[in-house]
Write a protein that holds these residues in place. Structure first.
Motif, PDB file in Angstrom:
ATOM      1  N   HIS A 283       0.851  -1.194   0.000  1.00  0.00           N
ATOM      2  CA  HIS A 283       0.000   0.000   0.000  1.00  0.00           C
ATOM      3  C   HIS A 283       0.887   1.243   0.000  1.00  0.00           C
ATOM      4  O   HIS A 283       1.523   1.551   1.002  1.00  0.00           O
TER       5      HIS A 283
ATOM      6  N   HIS B   7       1.832   5.121  -2.619  1.00  0.00           N
ATOM      7  CA  HIS B   7       1.425   6.025  -3.703  1.00  0.00           C
ATOM      8  C   HIS B   7       2.667   6.492  -4.449  1.00  0.00           C
ATOM      9  O   HIS B   7       3.149   7.597  -4.260  1.00  0.00           O
TER      10      HIS B   7
ATOM     11  N   HIS C  72      -4.373   6.044  -5.855  1.00  0.00           N
ATOM     12  CA  HIS C  72      -5.807   6.252  -5.623  1.00  0.00           C
ATOM     13  C   HIS C  72      -6.579   6.203  -6.937  1.00  0.00           C
ATOM     14  O   HIS C  72      -6.127   6.736  -7.960  1.00  0.00           O
TER      15      HIS C  72
ATOM     16  N   GLU D  29      -5.762   1.691  -5.103  1.00  0.00           N
ATOM     17  CA  GLU D  29      -6.580   1.844  -3.898  1.00  0.00           C
ATOM     18  C   GLU D  29      -7.875   2.514  -4.347  1.00  0.00           C
ATOM     19  O   GLU D  29      -7.880   3.704  -4.704  1.00  0.00           O
TER      20      GLU D  29
ATOM     21  N   HIS E 268      -6.480   0.740   6.012  1.00  0.00           N
ATOM     22  CA  HIS E 268      -6.439   1.419   7.314  1.00  0.00           C
ATOM     23  C   HIS E 268      -7.776   1.622   8.036  1.00  0.00           C
ATOM     24  O   HIS E 268      -8.197   2.774   8.229  1.00  0.00           O
TER      25      HIS E 268
ATOM     26  N   ASP F  98       1.401   2.810   3.305  1.00  0.00           N
ATOM     27  CA  ASP F  98       0.660   3.995   2.840  1.00  0.00           C
ATOM     28  C   ASP F  98       1.579   5.204   2.662  1.00  0.00           C
ATOM     29  O   ASP F  98       1.202   6.346   2.952  1.00  0.00           O
TER      30      ASP F  98
ATOM     31  N   HIS G  94       3.284   8.205   1.003  1.00  0.00           N
ATOM     32  CA  HIS G  94       2.977   9.161  -0.057  1.00  0.00           C
ATOM     33  C   HIS G  94       4.230   9.933  -0.493  1.00  0.00           C
ATOM     34  O   HIS G  94       4.273  10.474  -1.583  1.00  0.00           O
TER      35      HIS G  94
END
Ligand SMILES: [Fe+2]
Length: 256
Positions: A31, A33, A68, A106, A164, A223, A225
């Protein structure tokens, strides 16, 4: 470890000995980005490669990144994501960074996702035949079509993985019931490492502790970024008891 901290640890009901040196047991991260310029994550391929170097240094062998896809803000799909995967792989080769790189997505649970499922549009999944699909919810309120979308995903042969769950604070009031219902429905749960190291808030940290203590977590993810997130994980995760506790669960990360 001192006598007092031993007693404290016992009272907390944990058997994690923090004095033992630690090697990251999680080899596959899924997970993040990192597809440059498609969402609120990395904006340049150089940044993506810098972040992937941090993952490689932490002992990860494969990263499956998950940009995303939202019908309002990020209208991404295989057509603009997959060519950039190739570009990033080339960059990894050129910089001799030893890590496998793949992409899924995601998906925000919104009208757009409902539409895609109903029209049998191909969705970006991970885990090969297992067809895991990472889904997220808005932070303010549960979407009205959440149950319908997850049901439709199961019917279409996908396995939804909720990103999450600890960050949706509207579940905090009634988390025993809300989380249990999801688990009973077969939804898999992915906790963020950043939640475990206290990056978001105390409330989120408490919520992730609840999920870990109740063995409701199936995957952990970063997650990430931007590089700061990766640096925080590198600096704090391995010395955080909650992270080590999570790694002791029956996680599916290394099966991906
Ligand atoms: Fe994310």
């Amino acid at each position: 470890m001192s006598f007092l901290s031993n007693i404290f640890n016992k009272n907390k009901g944990t058997d994690i000995d923090m004095s033992v040196p630690y090697t990251n047991p999680i080899k596959i991260e899924f997970h993040s980005h990192l597809i440059h310029g498609v969402d609120d994550g990395s904006q340049a391929i150089e940044h993506t490669l810098d972040i992937l170097k941090v993952y490689a240094d932490m002992g990860y062998e494969k990263v499956i990144t998950t940009p995303h896809i939202m019908s309002d803000y990020y209208k991404n799909g295989p057509e603009n994501i997959l060519p950039k995967v190739e570009e990033i792989r080339k960059g990894l080769d050129e910089r001799n960074i030893q890590i496998k790189f793949e992409a899924a997505a995601e998906y925000m649970v919104d009208e757009g996702l409902e539409h895609k499922i109903n029209n049998n549009e191909p969705l970006l999944t991970f885990g090969g035949d297992k067809k895991y699909i990472l889904i997220e919810l808005p932070f303010m309120t549960e979407p009205r079509n959440f149950k319908k979308v997850t049901f439709d995903l199961f019917m279409a042969g996908y396995k939804p993985v909720l990103a999450h769950p600890e960050r949706y604070l509207y579940y905090n009031q009634n988390k025993e019931k809300d989380f249990e219902e999801m688990v009973d429905q077969g939804i898999l749960m992915q906790a963020n490492i950043l939640s475990m190291v206290g990056y978001y808030s105390k409330q989120v940290e408490k919520a992730v502790e609840y999920l870990i203590d109740n063995k409701m977590i199936n995957f952990i993810g970063s997650d990430v970024h931007h590089i700061k997130h990766a640096e925080i994980i590198r600096r704090d995760a391995f010395k955080t008891k909650l992270y080590r506790k999570a790694c002791n669960l029956d996680l599916l990360n290394n099966t991906l």
